[in-house]
Design a protein around this motif. Sequence first.
Motif, PDB file in Angstrom:
ATOM      1  N   ILE A  59       0.817  -1.216  -0.022  1.00  0.00           N
ATOM      2  CA  ILE A  59      -0.017   0.155   0.070  1.00  0.00           C
ATOM      3  C   ILE A  59       0.959   1.351  -0.017  1.00  0.00           C
ATOM      4  CG2 ILE A  59      -1.665   1.481   1.309  1.00  0.00           C
ATOM      5  CD1 ILE A  59      -2.662  -1.420   2.395  1.00  0.00           C
ATOM      6  N   PRO A  60       0.670   2.228  -0.975  1.00  0.00           N
ATOM      7  CA  PRO A  60       1.579   3.252  -1.099  1.00  0.00           C
ATOM      8  C   PRO A  60       1.457   4.260   0.133  1.00  0.00           C
ATOM      9  CG  PRO A  60      -0.333   3.564  -2.478  1.00  0.00           C
ATOM     10  CD  PRO A  60      -0.320   2.170  -1.962  1.00  0.00           C
ATOM     11  N   ALA A  61       2.373   5.028   0.537  1.00  0.00           N
ATOM     12  CA  ALA A  61       2.519   5.894   1.603  1.00  0.00           C
ATOM     13  C   ALA A  61       1.389   6.772   1.505  1.00  0.00           C
ATOM     14  CB  ALA A  61       3.837   6.516   1.758  1.00  0.00           C
ATOM     15  N   GLY A  62       0.547   7.091   2.558  1.00  0.00           N
ATOM     16  CA  GLY A  62      -0.520   7.934   2.327  1.00  0.00           C
ATOM     17  C   GLY A  62      -1.786   7.113   2.049  1.00  0.00           C
ATOM     18  N   GLY A  63      -1.773   5.929   1.882  1.00  0.00           N
ATOM     19  CA  GLY A  63      -3.015   5.117   1.538  1.00  0.00           C
ATOM     20  C   GLY A  63      -3.641   4.955   2.854  1.00  0.00           C
TER      21      GLY A  63
ATOM     22  N   LEU B  38       4.696   2.120   8.203  1.00  0.00           N
ATOM     23  CA  LEU B  38       4.564   1.875   6.794  1.00  0.00           C
ATOM     24  C   LEU B  38       4.084   3.162   5.759  1.00  0.00           C
ATOM     25  CD1 LEU B  38       2.724  -1.391   6.711  1.00  0.00           C
ATOM     26  CD2 LEU B  38       4.798  -1.174   6.148  1.00  0.00           C
ATOM     27  N   GLY B  39       3.943   4.012   6.830  1.00  0.00           N
ATOM     28  CA  GLY B  39       3.370   5.468   6.399  1.00  0.00           C
ATOM     29  C   GLY B  39       1.922   5.547   5.894  1.00  0.00           C
ATOM     30  N   VAL B  40       1.139   4.608   6.123  1.00  0.00           N
ATOM     31  CA  VAL B  40      -0.235   4.577   5.721  1.00  0.00           C
ATOM     32  C   VAL B  40      -1.074   5.389   6.717  1.00  0.00           C
ATOM     33  CG1 VAL B  40       0.001   2.418   4.494  1.00  0.00           C
ATOM     34  CG2 VAL B  40      -0.896   2.202   6.743  1.00  0.00           C
ATOM     35  N   GLN B  41      -2.297   5.811   6.259  1.00  0.00           N
ATOM     36  CA  GLN B  41      -3.356   6.336   7.231  1.00  0.00           C
ATOM     37  C   GLN B  41      -4.405   5.403   7.794  1.00  0.00           C
ATOM     38  OE1 GLN B  41      -5.291   9.974   5.812  1.00  0.00           O
ATOM     39  NE2 GLN B  41      -3.953   9.950   3.927  1.00  0.00           N
ATOM     40  N   VAL B  42      -4.399   5.270   9.149  1.00  0.00           N
ATOM     41  CA  VAL B  42      -5.341   4.476   9.707  1.00  0.00           C
ATOM     42  C   VAL B  42      -6.669   4.959  10.097  1.00  0.00           C
ATOM     43  CG1 VAL B  42      -5.689   2.742  11.618  1.00  0.00           C
ATOM     44  CG2 VAL B  42      -3.467   3.052  10.479  1.00  0.00           C
TER      45      VAL B  42
END
Length: 333
Positions: free
Chosen positions: A119-123, A141-145
Motif C-alpha cells: 500500500i503506497p505511503a498515504g494510503g 508503513l506511512g499509511v493512514q489508519v
Amino acid sequence: MTATLPTTLRLGTRRSELATTQSTWVAERLRALGHQVELVEIVTEGDVNRAPLASMGGTGVFAAAIRQALLADEVDVAVHSLKDLPVAPEPGLRIAAIPVREDPRDVLVARDDLTLGEIPAGGVVGTGSPRRAAQIEALGLGVQVRAIRGNVGTRIGLVTSGECDAVVLARAGLARLGRLDEATEVIEPVQMLPAPGQGALAVECRESDTALIEALQALDDADTRAAVTAERALLQALEAGCSAPVGALAEIAEDDDGSLVISLRGFVGTTDGSLELRRSHVGPYDRPEAVGRELARVMLQDGAADAIRKPDGPRTAAPQLRTETPIATEREK
C-alpha cells in the motif's frame, strides 16, 4: 438446578450475517448429537449504535443483550465470538463449550490485490480495532489508519467504493461466511497478533442448567480452551479491554520431553505507533491462567501500562496483577 434438557433448545444469536452463521454452525453440531434447536435473534446495542465501540464501553457491547436473555430464560443457549466477551465471568452463566478454533489470524482486503507492505505511503487502511491500528502504525508503513464500523460486507464495500485502499478483518469471519477468496493477504502474527480469543466461539448457558452443561461439553475442544484461556488471562491481568491495543496468540506445542506446553505471545502498543512491546512466554499446558499472568507480569514490568489508556482519557496507572477469579480450563477426558 435443571437436570433435564428442554425438548427444543432455544439458541440466542445476534442478527448479523456472521453471528447467525456462527450460531447455525453450533446448532448443526447440536442437531447432529440428537438435539432439536431453534435460533432466536436478539438485537444488541452494538448492532444499532454506530458509535465507536470504545465510547459504548468496549468489551461486552455485543454480548450484554444476549446474556440478559439467557438470565431471563428467554433462550437456553448463546453463541458469542469469544473475543467479544469480557474476561470476568458473568454471575449465573457458564461457558460450557469452546469449540475448535478457526484460524485466528487477521487478513487484508485491499484494492488491486495489494498486500499491506505494497500500500503506497498515504494510503488509507480501515479498521475499528485499536489493536490493529497500533500494530499497523508500529510497522512504520506511512499509511493512514481510519476508524470504521460495520459488518463484513460494509467494511469490504469501503474498498470497492474507493473510500479505503484496504481494510483489516478477522480471517475466521471471512472463512465462516465463505468469502475468504476476497482476502489479498493473510497477515502473519509476527506483524500483527490477533485479539485474545479471536477465531474462537463461546457456547454459554445458565449455570443452573446442569444437564445442558453436560450436553454442550460434547462441543468443547480442550486445546482451544487451553489456548484462549491463556490469552484471556493475559488480558485480564493487564486489566485491559477491547479499547486497549492488546494482541495475544497462544499455541499448543510439545516440549523436548514430549509434554504439552502453551507458547504465548503478547503485544501492547499505542495507536500512534510510539510504543510497541512484544513479549512471549512458555508454560505448562495444564496451567493456562498462570501462563497468561506470567506474561502479563513481564510486560507490565517492561512498560506495558504506558500503552494501556482509557478511551479519550489519560493513561491509566500501572495496574496490579489480578490473581482472583481464575478462568477454568479442563483437559479433554
